[in-house]
Design a protein around this motif. Structure first.
Motif, PDB file in Angstrom:
ATOM      1  N   TYR A  63       0.846  -1.192   0.000  1.00 12.44           N
ATOM      2  CA  TYR A  63       0.000   0.000   0.000  1.00 12.44           C
ATOM      3  C   TYR A  63       0.882   1.242   0.000  1.00 12.44           C
TER       4      TYR A  63
ATOM      5  N   PRO B 215      -4.288   4.772   3.111  1.00 13.95           N
ATOM      6  CA  PRO B 215      -3.452   3.916   2.256  1.00 13.95           C
ATOM      7  C   PRO B 215      -4.198   3.500   0.990  1.00 13.95           C
TER       8      PRO B 215
ATOM      9  N   PHE C 252      -4.167   0.760  -2.261  1.00  9.50           N
ATOM     10  CA  PHE C 252      -3.710  -0.578  -2.634  1.00  9.50           C
ATOM     11  C   PHE C 252      -2.860  -0.534  -3.887  1.00  9.50           C
TER      12      PHE C 252
ATOM     13  N   GLN D 156      -1.164  -7.192  -4.529  1.00  9.14           N
ATOM     14  CA  GLN D 156      -1.289  -8.308  -3.607  1.00  9.14           C
ATOM     15  C   GLN D 156      -0.706  -9.562  -4.247  1.00  9.14           C
TER      16      GLN D 156
ATOM     17  N   LEU E 104       3.620   0.778   2.780  1.00 10.77           N
ATOM     18  CA  LEU E 104       3.278  -0.206   3.802  1.00 10.77           C
ATOM     19  C   LEU E 104       3.116  -1.585   3.190  1.00 10.77           C
TER      20      LEU E 104
ATOM     21  N   GLY F 157      -6.171 -12.934   2.741  1.00 14.68           N
ATOM     22  CA  GLY F 157      -7.293 -12.020   2.833  1.00 14.68           C
ATOM     23  C   GLY F 157      -7.930 -11.942   4.202  1.00 14.68           C
ATOM     24  N   THR F 158      -7.239 -12.364   5.223  1.00 10.88           N
ATOM     25  CA  THR F 158      -7.789 -12.272   6.577  1.00 10.88           C
ATOM     26  C   THR F 158      -6.727 -11.718   7.501  1.00 10.88           C
ATOM     27  N   GLY F 159      -7.177 -10.942   8.478  1.00  4.67           N
ATOM     28  CA  GLY F 159      -6.263 -10.522   9.536  1.00  4.67           C
ATOM     29  C   GLY F 159      -4.982  -9.898   9.039  1.00  4.67           C
ATOM     30  N   TYR F 160      -5.095  -8.813   8.291  1.00  6.68           N
ATOM     31  CA  TYR F 160      -3.920  -8.137   7.769  1.00  6.68           C
ATOM     32  C   TYR F 160      -3.117  -7.498   8.896  1.00  6.68           C
TER      33      TYR F 160
ATOM     34  N   PHE G 187       0.249  -5.059   9.438  1.00  7.82           N
ATOM     35  CA  PHE G 187       1.104  -4.153   8.690  1.00  7.82           C
ATOM     36  C   PHE G 187       2.483  -4.041   9.315  1.00  7.82           C
ATOM     37  N   GLY G 188       3.468  -3.867   8.428  1.00  8.13           N
ATOM     38  CA  GLY G 188       4.804  -3.550   8.876  1.00  8.13           C
ATOM     39  C   GLY G 188       4.906  -2.084   9.242  1.00  8.13           C
TER      40      GLY G 188
ATOM     41  N   ARG H 158     -15.937  -8.402   5.038  1.00  8.92           N
ATOM     42  CA  ARG H 158     -15.479  -8.073   6.376  1.00  8.92           C
ATOM     43  C   ARG H 158     -15.007  -6.637   6.405  1.00  8.92           C
TER      44      ARG H 158
ATOM     45  N   TYR I  83     -12.478  -3.786   8.642  1.00  7.79           N
ATOM     46  CA  TYR I  83     -11.416  -3.596   9.621  1.00  7.79           C
ATOM     47  C   TYR I  83     -11.393  -2.144  10.095  1.00  7.79           C
TER      48      TYR I  83
ATOM     49  N   TYR J   4      -8.517   0.450  11.914  1.00  5.36           N
ATOM     50  CA  TYR J   4      -7.117   0.594  12.255  1.00  5.36           C
ATOM     51  C   TYR J   4      -6.907   1.944  12.923  1.00  5.36           C
TER      52      TYR J   4
ATOM     53  N   SER K 196       2.967   3.220  11.639  1.00  9.96           N
ATOM     54  CA  SER K 196       2.206   2.317  10.782  1.00  9.96           C
ATOM     55  C   SER K 196       0.790   2.126  11.332  1.00  9.96           C
ATOM     56  N   LEU K 197       0.086   1.186  10.776  1.00  6.78           N
ATOM     57  CA  LEU K 197      -1.304   0.928  11.140  1.00  6.78           C
ATOM     58  C   LEU K 197      -1.383  -0.161  12.201  1.00  6.78           C
TER      59      LEU K 197
ATOM     60  N   LEU L 299      -7.918  -4.572   0.938  1.00  2.66           N
ATOM     61  CA  LEU L 299      -8.450  -3.546   1.834  1.00  2.66           C
ATOM     62  C   LEU L 299      -8.629  -2.249   1.055  1.00  2.66           C
TER      63      LEU L 299
ATOM     64  N   PHE M 193      -9.361   1.642   1.976  1.00  3.98           N
ATOM     65  CA  PHE M 193      -9.370   2.524   3.132  1.00  3.98           C
ATOM     66  C   PHE M 193     -10.172   3.788   2.886  1.00  3.98           C
TER      67      PHE M 193
END
Lengths: 111, 108
Positions: free
Chosen positions: A35, A43, A45, A48, A90, A97-100, A102-103, B31, B33, B35, B42-43, B96, B98
């Motif tokens: 991102y 952010p 996209f 992926q 990022l 596709g679940t529970g992203y 981030f660094g 779903r 999210y 953040y 970062s997020l 995602l 945003f």
């Protein structure tokens, strides 16, 4: 357990140069997303990857490219840098596709 | 194409007060999210909402999801200064998407 690792943390480049950003996902995560976050915006996209294959591409020019390696780490390359490419980049890691997660990001400044 | 609208974009509130941030999105999402982002950072993941009517709470923050209305809310109860940050909602459809974020400032 290590989280998502990105390198470098900061980078200054000149217009027209090329840059490579790196990301190591959480162990066991096979999906990496990239991102771009311009100051003051949400952010956006870029790419992926899952199991080393591109699974999605955002609305970015062909100067942006990426790849994922057999160990699931990833690189984002940007060619012919423009001032407008200055942003926080990022990387997010997920199972698929679940529970992203981030660094901490790479702050790129183009001068 | 999935589009996300958050409001307000800027929110200044006093400690101890309650407020709600709204997140509307344009198409079906499997779903959503929430953040948090501190300046220059970062997020940080706050919540993931998986189904219609889902409600999750952590401390002074509570998030809910209404998939029929394509609306999620983030409710702040008795705000404290440490909650000052930018909050993003992000519905997902394989990636995602945003919103622009809500910059929250909590004043003493």
């Amino acid at each position: 357990d290590a989280g998502v690792t990105q390198s470098p943390t900061h980078l200054i480049k000149t217009r027209g140069q090329q840059v490579t950003l790196r990301c190591s996902p959480i162990s066991g995560h096979k999906s990496v997303s990239w991102y771009q976050q311009v100051l003051g915006q949400g952010p956006q996209f870029i790419f992926q990857y899952y199991e080393k294959e591109e699974r999605g591409r955002g609305n970015f020019p062909d100067r942006f490219s990426a790849r994922q390696f057999p160990n699931y780490s990833s690189e984002l390359n940007v060619n012919a840098l423009l001032l407008g490419d200055s942003a926080l980049y990022l990387c997010a890691s997920s199972l698929w596709g679940t529970g992203y997660t981030f660094g901490s990001g790479t702050r790129l400044t183009v001068v | 194409e999935l589009k996300v609208e958050q409001n307000p974009l800027f929110l200044s509130m006093q400690e101890g007060k309650n407020y709600t941030i709204y997140c509307n999105y344009s198409t079906t999402s499997d779903r959503l999210y929430w953040y948090r982002q501190d300046p220059g950072k970062s997020l940080e993941s706050l919540f993931v909402l998986l189904s219609n009517g889902a409600v999750k709470q952590e401390g002074r923050l509570m998030a809910s999801l209404d998939t029929k209305a394509r609306l999620s809310t983030l409710h702040i109860t008795a705000a404290v200064h440490d909650l000052s940050a930018t909050y993003f909602c992000a519905p997902s459809s394989e990636k995602l998407v945003f919103g622009k974020g809500t910059k929250l400032t909590v004043n003493p």
